[in-house]
Design a protein around this motif. Structure first.
Motif, short mmCIF file in Angstrom:
data_model
loop_
_atom_site.label_atom_id
_atom_site.label_comp_id
_atom_site.label_asym_id
_atom_site.label_seq_id
_atom_site.Cartn_x
_atom_site.Cartn_y
_atom_site.Cartn_z
N LEU A 2 101.78 47.56 98.28
CA LEU A 2 100.81 48.53 97.77
C LEU A 2 99.86 47.82 96.81
O LEU A 2 100.30 47.07 95.93
N ILE A 3 98.58 48.04 97.00
CA ILE A 3 97.59 47.52 96.05
C ILE A 3 96.65 48.65 95.68
O ILE A 3 96.43 49.58 96.46
N SER A 4 96.11 48.58 94.47
CA SER A 4 95.22 49.65 94.04
C SER A 4 93.76 49.24 94.23
O SER A 4 93.40 48.06 94.10
N TYR A 5 92.95 50.22 94.52
CA TYR A 5 91.52 49.99 94.67
C TYR A 5 90.93 49.50 93.36
O TYR A 5 90.08 48.62 93.34
N ALA A 32 96.88 45.37 107.63
CA ALA A 32 97.31 46.76 107.86
C ALA A 32 97.05 47.61 106.63
O ALA A 32 97.49 47.29 105.53
N VAL A 33 96.31 48.69 106.82
CA VAL A 33 96.08 49.67 105.76
C VAL A 33 96.65 50.99 106.27
O VAL A 33 96.12 51.59 107.19
N ASP A 34 97.77 51.40 105.68
CA ASP A 34 98.45 52.61 106.15
C ASP A 34 97.78 53.88 105.66
O ASP A 34 97.94 54.93 106.26
N GLY A 35 97.08 53.82 104.55
CA GLY A 35 96.43 55.00 104.02
C GLY A 35 96.07 54.82 102.57
O GLY A 35 96.33 53.79 101.97
N GLY A 36 95.48 55.85 102.02
CA GLY A 36 95.08 55.81 100.63
C GLY A 36 95.44 57.12 99.94
O GLY A 36 95.62 58.14 100.59
N SER A 37 95.57 57.05 98.64
CA SER A 37 95.88 58.24 97.84
C SER A 37 94.84 58.40 96.75
O SER A 37 94.50 57.42 96.07
#
Length: 94
Positions: A2-5, A32-37
């Motif tokens: 996980l990395i933050s924008y 791979a980018v599974d999604g964002g929150s």
């Protein structure tokens, strides 16, 4: 991983794209980018207030009157039971 924008924008200040655009670019180069929150929208209803003073309630022994200040207003809120002043809740405009 996980990395933050926000971390990416601090690492690459010239990034200049939205989180969705960055996700598409990263996916396009094979990462791979599974999604964002969107944590900002989840925190939007939270209002911080400063407790200015706590007084006894004039009519109810088990209540206290807490004077609080938000960004745009100051008001008195009832506080009951064993709640600490940090848990005063209510509908307060920002």
């Amino acid at each position: 991983m996980l990395i933050s924008y926000r971390w990416l924008t601090e690492l690459l200040p010239q990034l200049g794209h939205s989180a969705d655009e960055v996700g598409k670019v990263l996916s396009g180069v094979g990462l791979a980018v599974d999604g964002g929150s969107d944590h900002e929208s989840a925190l939007r209803p939270v209002i911080l207030a400063q407790v200015l003073k706590i007084d006894p309630h004039p009519e109810r022994e088990q209540l206290q009157l807490v004077t609080i200040r938000t960004r745009s207003s100051q008001r008195v809120a009832p506080l009951g039971g064993s709640q600490p002043p940090s848990s005063v809740t209510g509908n307060y405009p920002d």
